[in-house]
Design a protein around this motif. Structure first.
Motif, short mmCIF file in Angstrom:
data_model
loop_
_atom_site.label_atom_id
_atom_site.label_comp_id
_atom_site.label_asym_id
_atom_site.label_seq_id
_atom_site.Cartn_x
_atom_site.Cartn_y
_atom_site.Cartn_z
N MET A 131 -7.48 44.42 -17.76
CA MET A 131 -7.12 44.13 -16.39
C MET A 131 -7.85 42.86 -15.93
SD MET A 131 -9.44 46.97 -14.33
CE MET A 131 -9.00 46.30 -12.72
N PRO A 132 -7.26 42.07 -15.04
CA PRO A 132 -7.95 40.89 -14.52
C PRO A 132 -9.20 41.32 -13.77
CG PRO A 132 -5.60 40.84 -13.99
CD PRO A 132 -5.88 42.20 -14.52
N ARG A 133 -10.28 40.61 -14.00
CA ARG A 133 -11.54 40.97 -13.34
C ARG A 133 -11.53 40.49 -11.90
NH1 ARG A 133 -17.14 39.46 -16.18
NH2 ARG A 133 -16.17 40.86 -17.71
N PRO A 134 -11.71 41.39 -10.92
CA PRO A 134 -11.74 40.96 -9.53
C PRO A 134 -12.99 40.15 -9.24
CG PRO A 134 -12.25 43.29 -9.72
CD PRO A 134 -11.85 42.84 -11.07
N ASP A 135 -12.93 39.29 -8.23
CA ASP A 135 -14.08 38.46 -7.93
C ASP A 135 -15.16 39.30 -7.23
OD1 ASP A 135 -13.97 37.89 -4.77
OD2 ASP A 135 -11.93 37.94 -5.58
N PRO A 136 -16.42 38.88 -7.30
CA PRO A 136 -17.52 39.66 -6.75
C PRO A 136 -17.38 39.95 -5.25
CG PRO A 136 -18.39 38.04 -8.26
CD PRO A 136 -16.93 37.73 -8.10
N GLU A 137 -16.87 38.99 -4.47
CA GLU A 137 -16.74 39.24 -3.04
C GLU A 137 -15.75 40.37 -2.78
OE1 GLU A 137 -15.70 37.08 1.23
OE2 GLU A 137 -15.99 35.87 -0.57
N THR A 138 -14.64 40.40 -3.52
CA THR A 138 -13.68 41.49 -3.36
C THR A 138 -14.35 42.83 -3.64
OG1 THR A 138 -11.77 40.12 -3.90
CG2 THR A 138 -11.56 42.48 -4.29
N LEU A 139 -15.12 42.90 -4.70
CA LEU A 139 -15.79 44.16 -5.05
C LEU A 139 -16.84 44.54 -4.00
CD1 LEU A 139 -16.11 43.60 -8.88
CD2 LEU A 139 -14.68 45.31 -7.73
N ASP A 140 -17.58 43.57 -3.50
CA ASP A 140 -18.56 43.86 -2.45
C ASP A 140 -17.88 44.45 -1.22
OD1 ASP A 140 -20.61 42.94 -4.02
OD2 ASP A 140 -20.93 41.08 -2.90
N ARG A 141 -16.75 43.88 -0.85
CA ARG A 141 -16.08 44.35 0.36
C ARG A 141 -15.37 45.68 0.13
NH1 ARG A 141 -17.16 40.86 4.07
NH2 ARG A 141 -17.56 38.67 3.53
N LEU A 142 -14.89 45.93 -1.08
CA LEU A 142 -14.35 47.25 -1.39
C LEU A 142 -15.44 48.31 -1.29
CD1 LEU A 142 -12.04 46.51 -4.46
CD2 LEU A 142 -11.30 47.46 -2.27
N ALA A 143 -16.61 48.02 -1.85
CA ALA A 143 -17.70 48.99 -1.80
C ALA A 143 -18.13 49.25 -0.37
CB ALA A 143 -18.88 48.48 -2.62
N ASP A 144 -18.14 48.22 0.45
CA ASP A 144 -18.47 48.37 1.87
C ASP A 144 -17.42 49.25 2.56
OD1 ASP A 144 -19.74 47.66 4.44
OD2 ASP A 144 -17.92 46.48 4.75
N ARG A 145 -16.18 49.05 2.22
CA ARG A 145 -15.10 49.84 2.81
C ARG A 145 -15.16 51.30 2.35
NH1 ARG A 145 -8.79 48.01 1.98
NH2 ARG A 145 -7.76 49.83 2.94
N GLY A 146 -15.58 51.50 1.11
CA GLY A 146 -15.63 52.85 0.58
C GLY A 146 -16.82 53.66 1.04
N TRP A 147 -17.85 53.00 1.55
CA TRP A 147 -19.05 53.69 2.04
C TRP A 147 -19.43 53.07 3.39
CZ3 TRP A 147 -21.05 57.94 -0.18
CH2 TRP A 147 -22.33 58.37 0.20
N PRO A 148 -18.65 53.38 4.43
CA PRO A 148 -18.76 52.63 5.69
C PRO A 148 -19.99 53.01 6.52
CG PRO A 148 -17.14 54.38 5.89
CD PRO A 148 -17.57 54.37 4.46
N ALA A 149 -20.69 51.99 6.97
CA ALA A 149 -21.82 52.20 7.88
C ALA A 149 -21.30 52.67 9.23
CB ALA A 149 -22.61 50.90 8.03
N LEU A 150 -22.18 53.35 9.98
CA LEU A 150 -21.77 53.85 11.29
C LEU A 150 -21.78 52.75 12.35
CD1 LEU A 150 -23.65 57.27 11.36
CD2 LEU A 150 -21.46 56.67 10.31
N GLU A 151 -22.59 51.73 12.13
CA GLU A 151 -22.66 50.59 13.06
C GLU A 151 -22.52 49.31 12.26
OE1 GLU A 151 -25.59 48.71 16.53
OE2 GLU A 151 -26.29 50.36 15.28
N ARG A 152 -21.71 48.38 12.77
CA ARG A 152 -21.43 47.14 12.04
C ARG A 152 -21.35 45.99 13.05
NH1 ARG A 152 -18.93 48.24 7.28
NH2 ARG A 152 -17.84 46.26 7.28
N GLU A 153 -21.79 44.83 12.61
CA GLU A 153 -21.69 43.64 13.45
C GLU A 153 -21.56 42.41 12.56
OE1 GLU A 153 -24.54 41.29 16.56
OE2 GLU A 153 -24.32 43.47 16.83
N PRO A 154 -20.59 41.54 12.81
CA PRO A 154 -20.46 40.33 11.98
C PRO A 154 -21.56 39.33 12.28
CG PRO A 154 -18.86 40.30 13.76
CD PRO A 154 -19.53 41.63 13.83
N LEU A 155 -21.97 38.60 11.26
CA LEU A 155 -22.92 37.50 11.39
C LEU A 155 -22.39 36.38 10.51
CD1 LEU A 155 -25.63 36.35 12.40
CD2 LEU A 155 -26.72 37.43 10.43
#
Length: 248
Positions: free
Chosen positions: A1-25
């Motif tokens: 399978m094509p290897r996904p880029d690290p940012e995609t994987l980081d954001r998938l992991a964030d989506r799969g284990w969501p924090a209760l409070e979030r704020e963009p920086l």
């Protein structure tokens, strides 16, 4: 399978284990959940920021306002100078983790005998997981339960439904499924339950449009690394946490 880029994987992991409070920086995300788990209480640094030092300053103030230590999740998707800056400020790297990926159909198995799949974790499921991986008391467990149910997921269990021997969770994120919370009671280990749970979840995920799977595993967990390799998972990225001394 094509290897996904690290940012995609980081954001998938964030989506799969969501924090209760979030704020963009800028391109980062500040995350907090009463200090329960590193991922839900760390800065997701997958993305650019206009001023690296100012961004770290802002993150430190944000966590101080919540009486939490600042922790940074750093991966290949993070700004290249971030590690050096954190090291200069006295931060230290810990918990190096590998991100593995696999095609869902390679992991799935038609033999899911004895595995129960639910859309939500019952108290018995939570009891088993918390007895193996939990850190803290009832307040921390309640926070963890909110994280676990913060997005769509499937929950697998093996053994007595009122006291499962082993449990696992698959976060649902579009065509991706993320394997989390794989836990087996000590007295039930070496019976192939973790493998059976992963295979059953991979099979059940087909009905939800999942085509690919990801998971995170500590780099030094040789037993888990061997299990996931035998299931068809392959390395795709890495990350580690950076904390100030005494703040792990």
């Amino acid at each position: 399978m094509p290897r996904p880029d690290p940012e995609t994987l980081d954001r998938l992991a964030d989506r799969g284990w969501p924090a209760l409070e979030r704020e963009p920086l800028d391109g980062w995300t500040l995350r907090a959940a009463a200090g329960v788990t590193n991922r839900a209480n760390s800065v997701l640094t997958a993305g650019p920021v206009a001023d690296l030092a100012a961004a770290v300053d802002a993150a430190e103030r944000w966590y101080a306002a919540r009486a939490l230590p600042p922790v940074f999740q750093v991966s290949p998707a993070s700004p290249p100078d971030l590690r050096a800056l954190l090291a200069e400020r006295g931060y230290r790297e810990h918990s190096p983790t590998d991100v593995l990926v696999a095609e869902r159909q390679e992991v799935s198995s038609v033999d899911a005998h004895g595995i129960r799949i639910d859309d939500a974790p019952g108290e018995a499921w939570l009891d088993t997981w918390w007895s193996v991986d939990g850190r803290g008391g009832e307040a921390e467990r309640a926070v963890a339960a909110r994280i676990l149910t913060g997005g769509p997921a499937l929950y697998a269990s093996a053994g007595d439904p009122t006291a499962p021997d082993a449990v696992a969770r698959l976060a649902l994120a579009g065509e991706w499924g993320g394997l989390y919370a794989v836990a087996t009671r000590p007295e039930a280990r070496r019976r192939g339950l973790a493998r059976a749970l992963a295979e059953a979840l991979a099979s059940a995920a087909a009905e939800h449009g999942v085509r690919r799977l990801w998971l995170q595993v500590l780099a030094d967990n040789a037993a888990a690394q061997a299990l996931y390799a035998s299931l068809g998972f392959r390395p795709a990225s890495t990350y580690a946490y950076w904390s100030a001394p005494g703040m792990r």
